[in-house]
Every structure is written in C-alpha cells, then in structure tokens.
Design a protein around this motif. Structure first.
Motif, PDB file in Angstrom:
ATOM      1  N   PRO A   1       1.864   5.885  -1.998  1.00 44.81           N
ATOM      2  CA  PRO A   1       2.727   6.944  -1.461  1.00 44.81           C
ATOM      3  C   PRO A   1       4.079   6.411  -1.018  1.00 44.81           C
ATOM      4  N   VAL A   2       5.072   7.270  -1.073  1.00 42.14           N
ATOM      5  CA  VAL A   2       6.426   6.949  -0.616  1.00 42.14           C
ATOM      6  C   VAL A   2       6.807   7.974   0.444  1.00 42.14           C
ATOM      7  N   PHE A   3       7.167   7.488   1.620  1.00 42.68           N
ATOM      8  CA  PHE A   3       7.508   8.376   2.727  1.00 42.68           C
ATOM      9  C   PHE A   3       8.984   8.236   3.077  1.00 42.68           C
ATOM     10  N   PHE A   4       9.583   9.336   3.500  1.00 43.10           N
ATOM     11  CA  PHE A   4      10.930   9.312   4.055  1.00 43.10           C
ATOM     12  C   PHE A   4      10.832   9.194   5.574  1.00 43.10           C
ATOM     13  N   SER A   5      11.791   8.492   6.144  1.00 43.12           N
ATOM     14  CA  SER A   5      11.848   8.382   7.604  1.00 43.12           C
ATOM     15  C   SER A   5      13.296   8.476   8.054  1.00 43.12           C
ATOM     16  N   GLY A   6      13.578   9.484   8.858  1.00 47.73           N
ATOM     17  CA  GLY A   6      14.914   9.612   9.423  1.00 47.73           C
ATOM     18  C   GLY A   6      15.059   8.736  10.654  1.00 47.73           C
ATOM     19  N   SER A   7      16.253   8.688  11.176  1.00 52.01           N
ATOM     20  CA  SER A   7      16.528   7.933  12.402  1.00 52.01           C
ATOM     21  C   SER A   7      17.508   8.744  13.217  1.00 52.01           C
ATOM     22  N   ARG A   8      17.168   8.945  14.487  1.00 53.64           N
ATOM     23  CA  ARG A   8      18.029   9.811  15.291  1.00 53.64           C
ATOM     24  C   ARG A   8      18.235   9.220  16.687  1.00 53.64           C
ATOM     25  N   PRO A   9      19.427   9.402  17.240  1.00 48.20           N
ATOM     26  CA  PRO A   9      19.644   8.988  18.633  1.00 48.20           C
ATOM     27  C   PRO A   9      18.954   9.968  19.570  1.00 48.20           C
ATOM     28  N   VAL A  10      18.147   9.449  20.493  1.00 50.16           N
ATOM     29  CA  VAL A  10      17.391  10.319  21.391  1.00 50.16           C
ATOM     30  C   VAL A  10      17.777  10.132  22.850  1.00 50.16           C
TER      31      VAL A  10
ATOM     32  N   LYS B   1      27.205   5.126  11.689  1.00 42.20           N
ATOM     33  CA  LYS B   1      26.676   6.450  11.354  1.00 42.20           C
ATOM     34  C   LYS B   1      26.097   7.122  12.599  1.00 42.20           C
ATOM     35  N   THR B   2      25.434   6.326  13.445  1.00 43.45           N
ATOM     36  CA  THR B   2      24.890   6.862  14.693  1.00 43.45           C
ATOM     37  C   THR B   2      26.012   7.405  15.578  1.00 43.45           C
ATOM     38  N   LEU B   3      27.112   6.683  15.651  1.00 45.49           N
ATOM     39  CA  LEU B   3      28.245   7.141  16.462  1.00 45.49           C
ATOM     40  C   LEU B   3      28.768   8.480  15.949  1.00 45.49           C
ATOM     41  N   GLN B   4      28.757   8.649  14.637  1.00 44.10           N
ATOM     42  CA  GLN B   4      29.179   9.932  14.070  1.00 44.10           C
ATOM     43  C   GLN B   4      28.218  11.040  14.489  1.00 44.10           C
ATOM     44  N   GLN B   5      26.911  10.730  14.506  1.00 42.70           N
ATOM     45  CA  GLN B   5      25.927  11.724  14.947  1.00 42.70           C
ATOM     46  C   GLN B   5      26.164  12.128  16.397  1.00 42.70           C
ATOM     47  N   LEU B   6      26.627  11.175  17.206  1.00 40.26           N
ATOM     48  CA  LEU B   6      26.892  11.447  18.622  1.00 40.26           C
ATOM     49  C   LEU B   6      28.285  12.023  18.849  1.00 40.26           C
ATOM     50  N   ALA B   7      29.048  12.189  17.766  1.00 41.04           N
ATOM     51  CA  ALA B   7      30.436  12.675  17.852  1.00 41.04           C
ATOM     52  C   ALA B   7      31.296  11.750  18.708  1.00 41.04           C
ATOM     53  N   VAL B   8      31.027  10.442  18.602  1.00 41.74           N
ATOM     54  CA  VAL B   8      31.808   9.441  19.331  1.00 41.74           C
ATOM     55  C   VAL B   8      32.788   8.791  18.362  1.00 41.74           C
TER      56      VAL B   8
ATOM     57  N   ASN C   1       0.815  -1.215   0.000  1.00 41.52           N
ATOM     58  CA  ASN C   1       0.000   0.000   0.000  1.00 41.52           C
ATOM     59  C   ASN C   1       0.847   1.263   0.000  1.00 41.52           C
ATOM     60  N   ALA C   2       2.048   1.165   0.583  1.00 41.43           N
ATOM     61  CA  ALA C   2       2.912   2.343   0.686  1.00 41.43           C
ATOM     62  C   ALA C   2       4.342   1.883   0.933  1.00 41.43           C
ATOM     63  N   PHE C   3       5.281   2.771   0.635  1.00 37.93           N
ATOM     64  CA  PHE C   3       6.703   2.491   0.829  1.00 37.93           C
ATOM     65  C   PHE C   3       7.296   3.509   1.798  1.00 37.93           C
ATOM     66  N   VAL C   4       8.308   3.057   2.545  1.00 34.10           N
ATOM     67  CA  VAL C   4       9.011   3.938   3.478  1.00 34.10           C
ATOM     68  C   VAL C   4      10.505   3.782   3.234  1.00 34.10           C
ATOM     69  N   LEU C   5      11.178   4.891   2.960  1.00 35.52           N
ATOM     70  CA  LEU C   5      12.637   4.894   2.805  1.00 35.52           C
ATOM     71  C   LEU C   5      13.232   5.337   4.128  1.00 35.52           C
ATOM     72  N   THR C   6      13.829   4.396   4.840  1.00 32.34           N
ATOM     73  CA  THR C   6      14.302   4.646   6.198  1.00 32.34           C
ATOM     74  C   THR C   6      15.758   5.109   6.217  1.00 32.34           C
ATOM     75  N   GLY C   7      16.100   5.790   7.305  1.00 30.80           N
ATOM     76  CA  GLY C   7      17.474   6.252   7.476  1.00 30.80           C
ATOM     77  C   GLY C   7      17.867   7.346   6.510  1.00 30.80           C
ATOM     78  N   THR C   8      16.887   8.114   6.036  1.00 31.54           N
ATOM     79  CA  THR C   8      17.211   9.189   5.099  1.00 31.54           C
ATOM     80  C   THR C   8      17.892  10.341   5.836  1.00 31.54           C
ATOM     81  N   ASP C   9      18.939  10.852   5.228  1.00 29.88           N
ATOM     82  CA  ASP C   9      19.653  12.000   5.790  1.00 29.88           C
ATOM     83  C   ASP C   9      20.375  12.721   4.656  1.00 29.88           C
ATOM     84  N   GLU C  10      21.190  13.687   5.000  1.00 32.73           N
ATOM     85  CA  GLU C  10      21.856  14.502   3.982  1.00 32.73           C
ATOM     86  C   GLU C  10      22.777  13.672   3.090  1.00 32.73           C
TER      87      GLU C  10
END
Length: 355
Positions: free
Chosen positions: A219-228, A266-273, A189-198
């Motif tokens: 429909p096609v949706f973008f979905s980001g992923s972030r450390p919270v 990639k998550t570690l890079q977001q956390l500057a680790v 019914n729909a698609f999701v592109l996960t982990g989208t970022d710059e």
C-alpha cells in the motif's frame, strides 16, 4: 557549488557504492550477518533517499496512536549528531528528558520532550537500546530511520518519500539522492508520501501509481503536514503557549537547521508569515554561542523583532541569552487512516514479510 555539481563528480562511484549496498543486503538476508529478532513487534520508519522526508513527525504520530490504543511504545534511534559514544543512551525513560540534544542528537531529544510516557533510547548498535527498551516494559518499538539498519528485524517496514522531491534524481549516492538501489524497496511493506498538499498532489498520485506498478501488493499512503501550534521558548527551556496572532504585525527572522529548509518556508506560508529574512542552516546544525549571536545580529540588521524556527531547532537553543523573543512552530503529521490501521495491526500481531 550546488548539490548537482557534486553528484556529477560522484556519479562514476555510484555503481561501486550500489554494489556494496547490495552485497551487504544479501549478507543479512542469507544470514552471513546477524539480524536480531526482538520479543516485541518492531515498526521501522525510514528512507530510501538522503535528507529529510518527515520521519520525525510520523514517528510522533505513531507513538501517540499506539499510546492511545493501550500499547507501551518506545522509540529507538541512532542519535545522529550527538556526541555520545555510549552503547545505550536513555534519552527519556518515559518521564522527563534525561539527556541533552548536544549529547544524544536533536531529534531524539525533541521526541523525548514531546512524547511524555514514551521511552526514547539511542545507540549506534540499535539492538542494544532496543533490548533495553523491552526490559523497561515496551511492547512495541518504533525504529527511527531504520530502513538501512538491517541488524534489527522488523515486522513493518515503512519507507517514506517527500512528495516534493520523490526519488530525487533516482541515482545512488555519491552520484545521487538514493541510499540504496531502487530494488531495495522490495524489503518494504508499505510506502508513505509525506508533505502531500495541493501543490504536489498530482506528482504524488503519479508516483503512487508507479510504486503500485513496480511493487504490487504494497500500500501507498499520503500524509500531510500541518502546523498545530506555536510556542515561545524562554532561556531556561520552558515553552510558553503562543498563538499565531502573537506574530501579527511582527517582523520575524526565520531560520532552520533541517534537511529540507524549503519545507519550513512552506509552513511559514501556511501560517501567513512573511519573514523579514530567512536563514537556512545545515541539517542537525550545532548551535554555539558565537553563531547564535550572529543569528541575532543578522535578525536585528534585517529589522526583525523576533526569531522563529522549527521545533527541532528549539531543543538546541535552550540556555542561550537572546536579545529577541524566540518562537517555534509545532508541526503534526496527518496520514491517511489506513496507515494507522496497518500500524495497530502490526502492534497486535506480527505481519508476514513482503513476497
């Protein structure tokens, strides 16, 4: 030897596997094989590709969304990696988790720990735990990794693609990354592109346009992923809140047992680790005492003074005596709002199947 080498060996068998999957699909569509219809709406979150596409964070997101909106969701999973052979396993009844990760699988246990008030059930024949969840009061079901599980009818079929890997080499297993031929996407019914970022947005936009062209009306949706968040887990499994600053100046030994370890990097890079060392383990890795101590030894050899892993790994490391502090990163999916509306509409009223 890398994955591409094995795919090259398996390529001659791809047409046979592809044919078998098409025949299986037709058997379900034509009623030769039964597909159970449930009393409540069913939302499937699945893949066409092998490996991880960020299903678990999206399942968490949808479960919380449905809860906030007054629904009583339950999650149904196969329980991959768990030792149980029981037909119905109640990982959580909506209260505290009841079954261990080694018994029911790491992802169901993680969902049970992170989603209070949401029942989590597993079973190979998923219509059985699904029916049980309805008996327990669920009014909408989230079918985790359900795209190929045609024995349960669904009202909304979401197919996820990693924005980093998209459709891989576009060949069917064992010659490639696809679980089924591409034509199976007509069921979605729909698609999701996960982990989208710059870093991948340009490729994600191109792939979205391709999906719109090949599968119009979906429909096609973008979905980001972030450390919270960040937690420190102690031996008895309790998680103590931590801050990113707690890792400042520390040398972390980072490791993970997930399908796409590069996503954790990639998550570690977001956390500057910048870890002292990084260890990628097999997906759904079963942690045993000797292997855990080898990880600690490798960390100490690298000069690390703490361990850092994913939330999925944390649930399997409860009870181990570790010589170094253990931290875990809490991730959260951030899809476009249109996907939230689609899920809520489905929960409120059953959607028609795609044309």
């Amino acid at each position: 030897m890398n994955r591409n080498f094995y795919y090259a060996l398996g390529r001659p068998l791809s047409p046979l596997y592809s044919f078998a999957m098409r025949v299986r699909e037709q058997f379900y569509l034509n009623g030769v094989l039964a597909s159970a219809a449930l009393e409540v709406p069913v939302i499937s979150i699945g893949n066409l590709t092998l490996g991880g596409t960020g299903k678990t964070p999206l399942v968490q997101h949808l479960a919380r969304l449905l809860q906030r909106s007054g629904f009583h969701p339950a999650i149904i999973s196969r329980g991959y990696g768990g030792a149980t052979k029981e037909r119905i396993n109640i990982v959580s009844d909506g209260g505290r988790p009841l079954l261990d990760a080694s018994y029911v699988g790491d992802e169901p246990r993680m969902l049970a720990e992170t989603l209070p008030g949401v029942p989590v059930l597993t079973g190979i024949v998923r219509k059985l735990p699904a029916q049980k969840a309805v008996e327990m009061g669920a009014d909408v079901l989230l079918l985790d990794d359900g795209f190929q599980h045609l024995a349960v009818r669904r009202d909304l079929d979401l197919v996820l693609f990693s924005a980093d890997r998209l459709a891989g080499n576009s060949r069917v297993f064992p010659g490639g990354d696809l679980r089924e031929p591409v034509r199976a996407l007509y069921r979605a019914n729909a698609f999701v592109l996960t982990g989208t970022d710059e870093s991948n947005i340009a490729r994600a936009v191109s792939f979205r346009n391709l999906l719109h062209e090949k599968f119009p009306g979906r429909p096609v949706f973008f979905s980001g992923s972030r450390p919270v968040g960040l937690v420190r887990q102690v031996k008895d499994g309790r998680r103590l809140p931590a801050q990113a600053d707690d890792l400042a100046g520390r040398r972390c030994f980072a490791f993970c047992g997930i399908a796409r370890p590069e996503s954790f990097q990639k998550t570690l890079q977001q956390l500057a680790v910048e870890p002292a060392a990084f260890k990628a383990l097999p997906d759904h890795h079963a942690y045993k005492e000797q292997a855990v101590q080898q990880l600690v030894h490798a960390a100490e050899k690298a000069g690390a003074d703490c361990l850092l892993c994913t939330e999925k790994d944390l649930v399997k490391l409860r009870g181990f005596a570790l010589a170094l502090p253990l931290y875990g990163v809490i991730m959260q999916a951030a899809p476009e709002s249109g996907l939230d509306k689609l899920a809520l509409d489905c929960a409120s009223q059953r959607l028609p199947a795609p044309a």
